[in-house]
Design a protein around this motif. Structure first.
Motif, PDB file in Angstrom:
ATOM      1  N   MET A   1      53.799  44.596  48.644  1.00  0.00           N
ATOM      2  CA  MET A   1      52.593  44.401  49.424  1.00  0.00           C
ATOM      3  C   MET A   1      51.338  44.613  48.571  1.00  0.00           C
ATOM      4  SD  MET A   1      51.540  43.713  52.414  1.00  0.00           S
ATOM      5  CE  MET A   1      50.220  43.920  53.535  1.00  0.00           C
ATOM      6  N   GLU A   2      51.378  45.576  47.648  1.00  0.00           N
ATOM      7  CA  GLU A   2      50.201  45.846  46.837  1.00  0.00           C
ATOM      8  C   GLU A   2      49.850  44.681  45.913  1.00  0.00           C
ATOM      9  OE1 GLU A   2      52.896  47.981  46.760  1.00  0.00           O
ATOM     10  OE2 GLU A   2      52.133  49.361  48.254  1.00  0.00           O
ATOM     11  N   LYS A   3      50.871  44.004  45.379  1.00  0.00           N
ATOM     12  CA  LYS A   3      50.601  42.868  44.503  1.00  0.00           C
ATOM     13  C   LYS A   3      49.953  41.735  45.275  1.00  0.00           C
ATOM     14  CE  LYS A   3      54.179  43.523  41.041  1.00  0.00           C
ATOM     15  NZ  LYS A   3      55.370  42.936  40.424  1.00  0.00           N
ATOM     16  N   ARG A   4      50.370  41.561  46.509  1.00  0.00           N
ATOM     17  CA  ARG A   4      49.787  40.496  47.332  1.00  0.00           C
ATOM     18  C   ARG A   4      48.313  40.793  47.622  1.00  0.00           C
ATOM     19  NH1 ARG A   4      52.565  36.561  51.045  1.00  0.00           N
ATOM     20  NH2 ARG A   4      54.182  37.072  49.577  1.00  0.00           N
ATOM     21  N   VAL A   5      47.992  42.052  47.909  1.00  0.00           N
ATOM     22  CA  VAL A   5      46.595  42.427  48.157  1.00  0.00           C
ATOM     23  C   VAL A   5      45.762  42.234  46.900  1.00  0.00           C
ATOM     24  CG1 VAL A   5      45.072  44.350  48.754  1.00  0.00           C
ATOM     25  CG2 VAL A   5      47.206  44.023  50.007  1.00  0.00           C
ATOM     26  N   LEU A   6      46.291  42.637  45.755  1.00  0.00           N
ATOM     27  CA  LEU A   6      45.594  42.423  44.490  1.00  0.00           C
ATOM     28  C   LEU A   6      45.391  40.928  44.231  1.00  0.00           C
ATOM     29  CD1 LEU A   6      44.420  43.568  41.858  1.00  0.00           C
ATOM     30  CD2 LEU A   6      46.716  43.420  40.890  1.00  0.00           C
ATOM     31  N   GLY A   7      46.378  40.117  44.551  1.00  0.00           N
ATOM     32  CA  GLY A   7      46.248  38.676  44.390  1.00  0.00           C
ATOM     33  C   GLY A   7      45.149  38.101  45.258  1.00  0.00           C
ATOM     34  N   ILE A   8      45.046  38.582  46.491  1.00  0.00           N
ATOM     35  CA  ILE A   8      43.993  38.110  47.391  1.00  0.00           C
ATOM     36  C   ILE A   8      42.623  38.514  46.856  1.00  0.00           C
ATOM     37  CG2 ILE A   8      43.011  38.420  49.694  1.00  0.00           C
ATOM     38  CD1 ILE A   8      45.939  38.650  50.705  1.00  0.00           C
ATOM     39  N   ILE A   9      42.505  39.745  46.367  1.00  0.00           N
ATOM     40  CA  ILE A   9      41.231  40.220  45.815  1.00  0.00           C
ATOM     41  C   ILE A   9      40.841  39.392  44.589  1.00  0.00           C
ATOM     42  CG2 ILE A   9      40.094  42.160  44.662  1.00  0.00           C
ATOM     43  CD1 ILE A   9      41.726  43.992  46.560  1.00  0.00           C
ATOM     44  N   LEU A  10      41.803  39.125  43.707  1.00  0.00           N
ATOM     45  CA  LEU A  10      41.510  38.312  42.518  1.00  0.00           C
ATOM     46  C   LEU A  10      41.101  36.892  42.896  1.00  0.00           C
ATOM     47  CD1 LEU A  10      44.299  39.395  40.012  1.00  0.00           C
ATOM     48  CD2 LEU A  10      41.853  39.818  39.824  1.00  0.00           C
ATOM     49  N   ALA A  11      41.767  36.318  43.890  1.00  0.00           N
ATOM     50  CA  ALA A  11      41.424  34.965  44.321  1.00  0.00           C
ATOM     51  C   ALA A  11      40.010  34.928  44.899  1.00  0.00           C
ATOM     52  CB  ALA A  11      42.438  34.471  45.341  1.00  0.00           C
ATOM     53  N   ILE A  12      39.649  35.941  45.679  1.00  0.00           N
ATOM     54  CA  ILE A  12      38.304  35.983  46.249  1.00  0.00           C
ATOM     55  C   ILE A  12      37.254  36.142  45.141  1.00  0.00           C
ATOM     56  CG2 ILE A  12      36.744  37.372  47.681  1.00  0.00           C
ATOM     57  CD1 ILE A  12      39.176  37.860  49.532  1.00  0.00           C
ATOM     58  N   LEU A  13      37.530  37.014  44.166  1.00  0.00           N
ATOM     59  CA  LEU A  13      36.605  37.165  43.034  1.00  0.00           C
ATOM     60  C   LEU A  13      36.478  35.861  42.245  1.00  0.00           C
ATOM     61  CD1 LEU A  13      37.479  40.714  41.671  1.00  0.00           C
ATOM     62  CD2 LEU A  13      35.377  40.002  42.809  1.00  0.00           C
ATOM     63  N   GLY A  14      37.591  35.149  42.098  1.00  0.00           N
ATOM     64  CA  GLY A  14      37.550  33.868  41.404  1.00  0.00           C
ATOM     65  C   GLY A  14      36.711  32.842  42.142  1.00  0.00           C
ATOM     66  N   ILE A  15      36.843  32.806  43.461  1.00  0.00           N
ATOM     67  CA  ILE A  15      36.039  31.879  44.259  1.00  0.00           C
ATOM     68  C   ILE A  15      34.559  32.218  44.129  1.00  0.00           C
ATOM     69  CG2 ILE A  15      35.495  31.199  46.633  1.00  0.00           C
ATOM     70  CD1 ILE A  15      38.531  31.476  47.212  1.00  0.00           C
ATOM     71  N   ILE A  16      34.243  33.516  44.168  1.00  0.00           N
ATOM     72  CA  ILE A  16      32.842  33.942  44.028  1.00  0.00           C
ATOM     73  C   ILE A  16      32.299  33.529  42.664  1.00  0.00           C
ATOM     74  CG2 ILE A  16      31.338  35.962  43.824  1.00  0.00           C
ATOM     75  CD1 ILE A  16      33.128  37.265  45.997  1.00  0.00           C
ATOM     76  N   GLY A  17      33.089  33.715  41.612  1.00  0.00           N
ATOM     77  CA  GLY A  17      32.653  33.317  40.271  1.00  0.00           C
ATOM     78  C   GLY A  17      32.439  31.819  40.152  1.00  0.00           C
ATOM     79  N   LEU A  18      33.328  31.034  40.744  1.00  0.00           N
ATOM     80  CA  LEU A  18      33.177  29.580  40.696  1.00  0.00           C
ATOM     81  C   LEU A  18      31.964  29.116  41.495  1.00  0.00           C
ATOM     82  CD1 LEU A  18      36.915  28.518  40.994  1.00  0.00           C
ATOM     83  CD2 LEU A  18      35.437  28.285  38.990  1.00  0.00           C
ATOM     84  N   ILE A  19      31.728  29.737  42.648  1.00  0.00           N
ATOM     85  CA  ILE A  19      30.555  29.383  43.451  1.00  0.00           C
ATOM     86  C   ILE A  19      29.277  29.738  42.700  1.00  0.00           C
ATOM     87  CG2 ILE A  19      29.263  30.000  45.543  1.00  0.00           C
ATOM     88  CD1 ILE A  19      31.991  30.144  46.975  1.00  0.00           C
ATOM     89  N   TYR A  20      29.264  30.912  42.060  1.00  0.00           N
ATOM     90  CA  TYR A  20      28.081  31.308  41.297  1.00  0.00           C
ATOM     91  C   TYR A  20      27.827  30.343  40.135  1.00  0.00           C
ATOM     92  CZ  TYR A  20      24.701  34.098  38.774  1.00  0.00           C
ATOM     93  OH  TYR A  20      23.569  34.511  38.129  1.00  0.00           O
ATOM     94  N   ALA A  21      28.895  29.940  39.450  1.00  0.00           N
ATOM     95  CA  ALA A  21      28.736  28.989  38.345  1.00  0.00           C
ATOM     96  C   ALA A  21      28.205  27.653  38.860  1.00  0.00           C
ATOM     97  CB  ALA A  21      30.066  28.791  37.624  1.00  0.00           C
ATOM     98  N   GLY A  22      28.711  27.206  40.002  1.00  0.00           N
ATOM     99  CA  GLY A  22      28.226  25.953  40.579  1.00  0.00           C
ATOM    100  C   GLY A  22      26.769  26.040  41.003  1.00  0.00           C
ATOM    101  N   ALA A  23      26.386  27.151  41.627  1.00  0.00           N
ATOM    102  CA  ALA A  23      24.994  27.327  42.040  1.00  0.00           C
ATOM    103  C   ALA A  23      24.085  27.423  40.824  1.00  0.00           C
ATOM    104  CB  ALA A  23      24.863  28.576  42.900  1.00  0.00           C
ATOM    105  N   SER A  24      24.528  28.108  39.790  1.00  0.00           N
ATOM    106  CA  SER A  24      23.742  28.207  38.567  1.00  0.00           C
ATOM    107  C   SER A  24      23.596  26.837  37.901  1.00  0.00           C
ATOM    108  CB  SER A  24      24.396  29.206  37.621  1.00  0.00           C
ATOM    109  OG  SER A  24      23.666  29.341  36.438  1.00  0.00           O
ATOM    110  N   PHE A  25      24.633  26.034  37.973  1.00  0.00           N
ATOM    111  CA  PHE A  25      24.590  24.684  37.407  1.00  0.00           C
ATOM    112  C   PHE A  25      23.579  23.812  38.158  1.00  0.00           C
ATOM    113  CE2 PHE A  25      26.196  20.281  37.488  1.00  0.00           C
ATOM    114  CZ  PHE A  25      26.086  19.984  36.136  1.00  0.00           C
TER     115      PHE A  25
END
Length: 64
Positions: A1-25
């Motif tokens: 269960m802990e790995k799945r939660v970590l995976g969700i957190i990493l995916a959300i951070l990745g989405i935030i990073g991609l959105i920030y890069a797109g907005a900056s672009f």
């Protein structure tokens, strides 16, 4: 269960990073500093997103 939660957190951070890069672009002036930040945030966002999705996808749930 802990790995799945970590995976969700990493995916959300990745989405935030991609959105920030797109907005900056979209709002950038094209300077060298802006290009570097777009590349850094885009690359980190993609890595975090891929790692998060991989963890969620390949983590098996145990019946307790």
């Amino acid at each position: 269960m802990e790995k799945r939660v970590l995976g969700i957190i990493l995916a959300i951070l990745g989405i935030i990073g991609l959105i920030y890069a797109g907005a900056s672009f979209m709002n950038g002036s094209g300077g060298t500093r802006n290009v570097k930040s777009i590349l850094v945030f885009g690359a980190l966002g993609a890595v975090f997103f891929a790692a998060g999705i991989g963890l969620v996808k390949h983590t098996n749930d145990k019946a307790t």
